[in-house]
Design an enzyme around this catalytic site. Structure first.
Site, short mmCIF file in Angstrom:
data_model
loop_
_atom_site.label_atom_id
_atom_site.label_comp_id
_atom_site.label_asym_id
_atom_site.label_seq_id
_atom_site.Cartn_x
_atom_site.Cartn_y
_atom_site.Cartn_z
N CYS A 337 0.83 -1.20 0.00
CA CYS A 337 0.00 0.00 0.00
C CYS A 337 0.88 1.26 0.00
O CYS A 337 1.54 1.55 -0.98
CB CYS A 337 -0.97 -0.04 1.17
SG CYS A 337 -2.38 1.09 0.97
N HIS A 436 -3.32 -5.68 1.06
CA HIS A 436 -3.06 -6.03 2.45
C HIS A 436 -3.40 -7.51 2.64
O HIS A 436 -4.19 -8.08 1.88
CB HIS A 436 -3.92 -5.19 3.39
CG HIS A 436 -3.54 -3.73 3.41
ND1 HIS A 436 -2.39 -3.28 4.01
CD2 HIS A 436 -4.17 -2.64 2.90
CE1 HIS A 436 -2.33 -1.96 3.89
NE2 HIS A 436 -3.38 -1.54 3.21
#
Length: 502
Positions: A337, A436
């Site tokens: 991310c 994630h």
């Protein structure tokens, strides 16, 4: 007419164990056959969870829902506060960004709206479930904040819930903190406290017994349990307070050294949790170039403020050290991310979504450019990841404000049914993704670690632990532990009596 029977856990301070005790009771009530839901009206956390319908809530409530055997919804955490800068945070309402607010503005301007949001969510849960396990935040005795608080006794009154106060004996001064908290409560709120639980106890319980007797006699409040410290409980942490348990030093007894960059706005660091179960891995969090040393695997985790955390890497010397290590060692670098964005050539924030700093050059290790946008992506994702001449079906979730575009030399990491996601270098020593929970995919994690072992001249290890199975086992282990040391039946009786008395 609301049908749920509520119980609320509050603490004498942050990290007293509210989240983990709430998780335990979600599991215990579910094991008893009750349809159970967690609830936390307002959560301040940089660890998030994505619901089935693509909404963002605090990770603790998502994990508590899993412990209860149900799908998480935004009603279980209708307000999420994600700090992004000093005295400023992004406010998430029912899983979507409401806006960035300063602390004072939030307290003064959001209070009435927050009350309505919380009441509506609580009403939904009270009518849909049979047991509601409510978690407070910080301490109910923060007298400077109590006139406009949205998460402790005001919520207990709203739900008409009895309260159990949790004290952390591991920090010392547990009787002072419990007694002091009780004395600072308003009389009406003090009557809600049906008992206390002392958490994280180590040692001989007989030595604590005189203190327990004194406490009950002095306060008139019963001790409902003393929960011994439970090591190696691999259940996701709620916030960065838990990072203090990690060392920055190498463990020479472990064959694979994993360093995680702990920048100021680190978020969703639970991505690394599966490595904590691996027998050959040691995970450490580093904040300085000196601490970095020469790891085998370097992880740049998520960030709530990518540009300012990237600036931190440069000013601390970490950026220079990372680039030097890539050139001079066999280091593997993974960005997740915000960490993925930092590995690119440039990060732009023309609208000031996260920071007034409008542009920052990245580390230049991946051919991507990122632009921050006002619309947030929150979605459960899956695809086919290609790594080490093999393919792996992977699942995860995405939470990001920016969109990354490919530059010349781009190589995708994951094929999402025709949409390319993530990026990797040709040598596969650097790769990044918005996924994630990437390392929660057992087959890929095993291959990644065995590739590192191969580079070090070590034999591969097969049959590594299934993280999701281990987490289910952890829920049961936690529930069994709490059942042994807490008076569950007495608490249930008090929950029923409390409703009759009101």
């Amino acid at each position: 007419m609301a049908k749920a029977l509520p119980i609320m856990f509050q603490g004498t301070h942050s990290d007293a164990g509210k989240s983990i005790i709430t998780t335990a009771f979600c599991r215990i009530f579910a094991q008893k056959g009750w349809k159970t839901a967690p609830f936390k009206s307002q959560n301040m956390s940089l660890n998030s969870y994505v619901t089935i319908d693509g909404k963002e809530i605090g990770r603790a409530q998502g994990i508590q829902a899993e412990a209860a055997g149900i799908a998480a919804t935004t009603d279980m955490n209708p307000i999420l506060i994600k700090p992004s800068r000093e005295n400023e945070a992004q406010i998430i309402v029912h899983g979507k960004p409401y806006g960035n607010m300063k602390a004072v503005a939030y307290r003064n301007e959001f209070f009435q709206m927050g009350l309505q949001i919380i009441k509506q969510s609580l009403d939904v849960l009270m009518n849909e479930y049979e047991r509601i396990v409510i978690e407070g935040a910080g301490s109910p005795a923060e007298i400077n904040l109590n006139d406009r608080e949205l998460v402790n006794m005001r919520v207990a009154r709203m739900a008409n819930a009895p309260v159990i106060l949790i004290g952390d004996i591991d920090r010392g001064g547990v009787f002072a903190s419990l007694v002091g908290t009780l004395q600072l409560l308003e009389e009406e709120d003090r009557k809600r406290v049906i008992g206390v639980i002392i958490n994280k106890f180590r040692g001989d319980l007989s030595l604590l017994k005189p203190g327990l007797d004194w406490f009950e006699q002095y306060t008139g409040v019963p001790v409902l349990g003393v929960v011994p410290y439970l090591p190696n409980l691999h259940i996701d942490a709620e916030d960065s307070v838990s990072l203090s348990q990690f060392s920055a030093k190498k463990d020479e007894a472990k064959e694979i050294d994993i360093a995680v960059i702990q920048y100021p706005c680190i978020s969703n660091f639970t991505d690394i949790d599966p490595f904590l179960l691996e027998p050959d891995c040691h995970v450490r969090f580093v904040t300085t170039a000196e601490q970095l040393e020469k790891p085998d695997l370097l992880i740049l985790p998520g960030s709530k403020n990518t540009i300012e955390d990237l600036l931190y890497l440069k000013e601390s010397g970490l950026a220079t050290s990372i680039l030097r290590l890539y050139e001079t060692s066999n280091l593997t670098i993974v960005g997740i991310c915000g960490g993925y964005q930092m590995l690119g050539h440039q990060v732009d924030d023309p609208l000031g979504v996260e920071t007034p700093l409008m542009q920052m050059d990245g580390l230049g290790l991946l051919p991507i450019k990122t632009t921050m946008e006002k619309e947030k992506t929150t979605i459960l994702s899956e695809g086919v990841l290609t790594f080490a001449r093999d393919t792996f079906h992977v699942r995860g979730y995405e939470i990001h404000m920016g969109q990354s575009t490919a530059l010349e030399g781009y190589r995708p990491l994951i094929n999402m049914n025709g949409r390319m996601e993530g990026c990797k270098r040709e040598d596969e020593r650097v790769f990044g993704t918005y996924f994630h929970d990437l390392f929660h995919n057992d087959a890929f994690r095993e291959r990644l670690l065995n590739e590192i072992r191969r580079k070090k001249g070590l034999e591969p290890l097969y049959g590594r632990p299934s993280y999701r199975m281990m987490r289910e086992q952890a829920f049961d282990r936690l529930a069994d532990h709490v059942k042994r040391h807490v008076k569950i039946e007495e608490i249930e009786r008090k929950m029923i009596e409390f409703q009759k008395g009101r």
